[in-house]
Scaffold this active site. Structure first.
Site, PDB file in Angstrom:
ATOM      1  N   GLU A 126      28.760  38.559  15.944  1.00 49.27           N
ATOM      2  CA  GLU A 126      29.434  39.496  16.846  1.00 49.27           C
ATOM      3  C   GLU A 126      30.854  39.829  16.424  1.00 49.27           C
ATOM      4  OE1 GLU A 126      27.779  36.856  17.871  1.00 49.27           O
ATOM      5  OE2 GLU A 126      26.347  37.486  19.413  1.00 49.27           O
ATOM      6  N   GLN A 168      38.148  33.645  53.892  1.00 48.97           N
ATOM      7  CA  GLN A 168      37.018  34.199  54.648  1.00 48.97           C
ATOM      8  C   GLN A 168      36.259  33.091  55.382  1.00 48.97           C
ATOM      9  OE1 GLN A 168      34.807  36.419  51.674  1.00 48.97           O
ATOM     10  NE2 GLN A 168      36.414  37.966  51.447  1.00 48.97           N
ATOM     11  N   GLU A 186      47.336  32.331  42.644  1.00 50.85           N
ATOM     12  CA  GLU A 186      47.392  31.491  41.440  1.00 50.85           C
ATOM     13  C   GLU A 186      47.601  32.315  40.172  1.00 50.85           C
ATOM     14  OE1 GLU A 186      44.740  32.147  43.247  1.00 50.85           O
ATOM     15  OE2 GLU A 186      42.858  32.115  42.113  1.00 50.85           O
ATOM     16  N   SER A 200      36.715  26.479  21.400  1.00 53.33           N
ATOM     17  CA  SER A 200      37.514  25.648  22.315  1.00 53.33           C
ATOM     18  C   SER A 200      38.624  24.858  21.625  1.00 53.33           C
ATOM     19  CB  SER A 200      36.626  24.655  23.089  1.00 53.33           C
ATOM     20  OG  SER A 200      35.609  25.339  23.739  1.00 53.33           O
ATOM     21  N   HIS A 216      44.720  36.372  45.237  1.00 51.00           N
ATOM     22  CA  HIS A 216      44.732  35.211  44.336  1.00 51.00           C
ATOM     23  C   HIS A 216      46.151  34.921  43.851  1.00 51.00           C
ATOM     24  CE1 HIS A 216      40.395  34.565  43.915  1.00 51.00           C
ATOM     25  NE2 HIS A 216      40.298  35.870  44.079  1.00 51.00           N
ATOM     26  N   CYS A 224      41.067  33.657  49.085  1.00 47.76           N
ATOM     27  CA  CYS A 224      40.014  34.677  49.034  1.00 47.76           C
ATOM     28  C   CYS A 224      38.785  34.206  49.818  1.00 47.76           C
ATOM     29  CB  CYS A 224      39.708  35.007  47.578  1.00 47.76           C
ATOM     30  SG  CYS A 224      39.061  36.674  47.385  1.00 47.76           S
ATOM     31  N   PHE A 225      37.747  33.736  49.156  1.00 45.14           N
ATOM     32  CA  PHE A 225      36.578  33.214  49.863  1.00 45.14           C
ATOM     33  C   PHE A 225      37.005  32.081  50.812  1.00 45.14           C
ATOM     34  CE2 PHE A 225      32.272  31.120  49.864  1.00 45.14           C
ATOM     35  CZ  PHE A 225      31.538  32.218  50.256  1.00 45.14           C
ATOM     36  N   GLN A 234      38.322  24.099   4.833  1.00 37.16           N
ATOM     37  CA  GLN A 234      38.109  24.831   3.572  1.00 37.16           C
ATOM     38  C   GLN A 234      36.970  25.837   3.722  1.00 37.16           C
ATOM     39  OE1 GLN A 234      37.734  22.281   0.083  1.00 37.16           O
ATOM     40  NE2 GLN A 234      38.785  20.647   1.177  1.00 37.16           N
ATOM     41  N   PRO A 292      35.744  21.081   6.575  1.00 37.41           N
ATOM     42  CA  PRO A 292      35.412  22.184   7.505  1.00 37.41           C
ATOM     43  C   PRO A 292      36.452  23.302   7.441  1.00 37.41           C
ATOM     44  CG  PRO A 292      35.200  20.055   8.616  1.00 37.41           C
ATOM     45  CD  PRO A 292      35.813  19.784   7.267  1.00 37.41           C
TER      46      PRO A 292
HETATM   47  N1  GLN Z   1      32.787  36.689  47.734  1.00 33.18           N
HETATM   48  C1  GLN Z   1      33.931  37.159  48.433  1.00 33.18           C
HETATM   49  C2  GLN Z   1      34.083  38.667  48.328  1.00 33.18           C
HETATM   50  O1  GLN Z   1      33.500  39.287  47.480  1.00 33.18           O
HETATM   51  C3  GLN Z   1      35.200  36.465  47.963  1.00 33.18           C
HETATM   52  C4  GLN Z   1      35.552  36.765  46.542  1.00 33.18           C
HETATM   53  C5  GLN Z   1      36.564  35.825  45.972  1.00 33.18           C
HETATM   54  O2  GLN Z   1      36.778  34.735  46.488  1.00 33.18           O
HETATM   55  N2  GLN Z   1      37.172  36.187  44.870  1.00 33.18           N
HETATM   56  O3  GLN Z   1      34.801  39.255  49.095  1.00 33.18           O
END
Ligand code: GLN
Length: 549
Positions: free
Chosen positions: A155, A390, A523, A21, A521, A386-387, A198, A196
């Site tokens: 890893e 919905q 964003e 981070s 999305h 998205c969700f 070094q 740290p």
């Molecule tokens: N869970 C919902 C779907 O699968 C919305 C997914 C989301 O918001 N990215 O359609």
């Protein structure tokens, strides 16, 4: 201008030491931006040591946001930094995990491609890592390769071995090792500690890698004697021990890195010259962030509200919307579960806008529905992503159509599945399919899809009159077209649909100042220099709203 001589691009490998981070992703993105500002072309890629094939199946608690590319890859959130800082559209090939490497090695082994050899980490795994680092490139001057994790992790060993070999094969003319470390301040000693750093540089040396540049994260100025000490003990020229001090806004990092000599040292390492970078646009952004003309309060009603990394691009996009409107967006994080018991009105009172982001699963969904109801009835600007779209449709079906049993089939069978699973759809001229009981990894509608906007709709206005848009998706369920006619008659307009008219992409309330739900999305495509119009306009609507209250 292209500085690329014969011999391929110059690879800059960015590793991290001491702690996780520290902002390796941001450092890579900012270095990419400064090199671009000097006229060079860059590509930035991330190599992650975990065994998951991609972060798509990882909990946001573990891994933060899943960043989706245009070509439909579910990738690490650092790719979001890369895109925001360089505006270069990331591709699937820019995000690689150990899981992908091993899957391909095992596939090749089963296909008999190793011709009877004993398949081993060296050379088979390391060869494939090198192959993936150099594949799918154009004529970039620089390829920045960020190695996930911290030096010393089991890893990441094959990745570090692969970059050691890259140096051997391509020489110092084409490869550079940049190591990001932490220089902590110990209050009781009143001193900065270089030990740290070094140790972590020595850890790299044990693996055959000598860092060429050190980038030292620190919360205060690093005095010359501390830099001298690190240079001496780490076997690095003092001018290549670069301080990376905390900044008030991350968009200032290209400026502070340049001021600290980072890009100059990269170029001098490769024996390259260029004009001074043109950083005017970064200066302007930093100034705008520092001097807003007002504030606006926006509530984000979600599930992972204690973990900002889970909503990384969303937070950035809202900040971009603020920059576009010259205001500071103050986010109020509201855990959706906490507004399920009828307290939405009380909790949301006074906010200027409500955003319900993407999400999965039933937990907290009633709280999101309650938030959407509050926004609809109180005429508060609402943005459902998205969700969040919905849940707004479920709310409208219950509130406007009186369908009390309306829900999403994501939560199990219900009386009115206004959101349901779609098993077949078209993408361009291809038909894509998914099974109800298919694998969790990679069975979603992913990546860029087109949508057509309805004339005269609010959203067509938001997009400046454009009729065709392209946005990125990541979801399994869809709003059910069977309810379209009834919902539209009640005032919920389906103002954006897929070109074939089968998939609802955008809904909006007609009798409301600003109430929009989008299935994609946005964003992910917002940039500081080019804020996404949905965020610009949502923040503008919230500013208007805050003048009313
Ligand atoms: N869970 C919902 C779907 O699968 C919305 C997914 C989301 O918001 N990215 O359609």
């Amino acid at each position: 201008m292209s500085e690329r001589a014969s011999g391929g691009p110059r690879f800059i490998f960015i590793t991290g030491g001491v702690a996780s981070s520290l902002g390796k992703g941001l450092a890579s993105a900012a270095l990419g931006a400064v090199l671009q500002a000097r006229g060079f072309s860059v590509r930035i890629r991330k190599f992650d040591p975990y065994l998951n094939v991609d972060p798509g199946t990882m909990s946001p608690y573990q891994h933060g946001e899943v960043y989706v590319t245009d070509d439909g890859a579910e990738t690490d959130l650092d790719l979001g930094h890369y895109e925001r800082y360089t505006d270069i559209v990331a591709r699937r090939s820019d995000s690689v995990s150990t899981g992908q490497i091993y899957s391909e090695v095992l596939r090749r082994e089963r296909a008999g491609e190793y011709l009877g050899a004993t398949v081993q980490v060296i050379p088979h795994v390391t060869d494939l890592i090198k192959e993936y680092m150099a594949r799918d490139l154009g004529d970039e001057d620089f390829v920045l390769v960020e190695i996930g994790g911290t030096v010393g992790d089991i890893e990441s060993l094959p990745f570090l071995e692969a970059i050691r070999q890259m140096r051997l094969e391509r020489g110092p003319e084409r490869t550079m090792f940049c190591h990001l470390t932490l220089v902590p301040y110990i209050p009781s000693a009143g001193e900065l500690k270089t030990k740290p750093t070094q140790h972590s540089v020595r850890e790299l040396q044990n693996l055959g890698i000598q860092a060429d540049i050190l980038l030292c994260r620190c919360d205060r100025e690093i005095p010359a004697d501390a830099r001298r000490k690190m240079a001496l003990f780490c076997n690095i020229r003092q001018e290549r021990v670069i301080p990376a001090l905390d900044v008030d806004t991350t968009y200032a990092t290209p400026l502070t890195y340049h001021a600290a000599g980072f890009d100059d040292q990269v170029l001098s390492f490769f024996g390259m010259e260029s004009l001074e970078p043109d950083l005017a646009k970064w200066r302007e952004i930093a100034e705008r962030v520092r001097a807003p003309e007002g504030n606006v309060r926006i509530a984000v009603v979600g599930k992972y509200t204690v973990l900002p990394d889970a909503y990384k691009s969303l937070i950035e996009a809202l900040a971009h919307g603020g920059i576009a409107n010259q205001v500071k967006v103050e986010l109020e994080w509201i855990a959706s579960e906490e507004v399920e018991d009828g307290t939405a009105a009380e909790t949301l009172a006074g906010v200027a806008g409500i955003l319900v982001p993407g999400g999965f699963g039933e937990r907290g969904s009633e709280g999101k529905i309650a938030a959407a109801r509050y926004a609809r009835l109180q005429k508060v600007p609402y943005f459902g992503i998205c969700f969040g779209m919905q849940m707004a449709v479920v709310e409208a079906a219950r509130g406007l159509l009186g369908l009390d049993g309306a829900s999403s089939s994501e939560f199990g069978p219900c009386e009115d599945p206004v959101v349901g699973l779609l098993t077949e759809w078209t993408h361009g001229n291809k038909v894509e399919q998914r099974k109800a009981n298919g694998d969790m990894g990679g069975t979603m509608r992913l990546g860029a899809y087109e949508a057509v906007l309805a004339e005269g709709s609010l959203v067509a206005d938001v997009y400046g009159g454009r009729r065709n848009i392209q946005e990125r998706h990541r979801h399994r369920y869809e709003v059910n077209m069977a309810y379209r006619r009834r919902l539209e008659a009640a005032g919920l307009r389906f103002s954006g649909v897929s070109p074939d008219g089968q998939l609802p992409e955008i809904v909006e309330l007609v009798d409301h100042p600003w109430y929009i739900g989008v299935q994609f999305h946005p964003e992910l495509k917002s940039r500081p220099m080019d804020p996404h119009p949905l965020f610009t306009e949502f923040v503008a609507a919230a500013v208007k709203q805050s003048r009313l209250v």
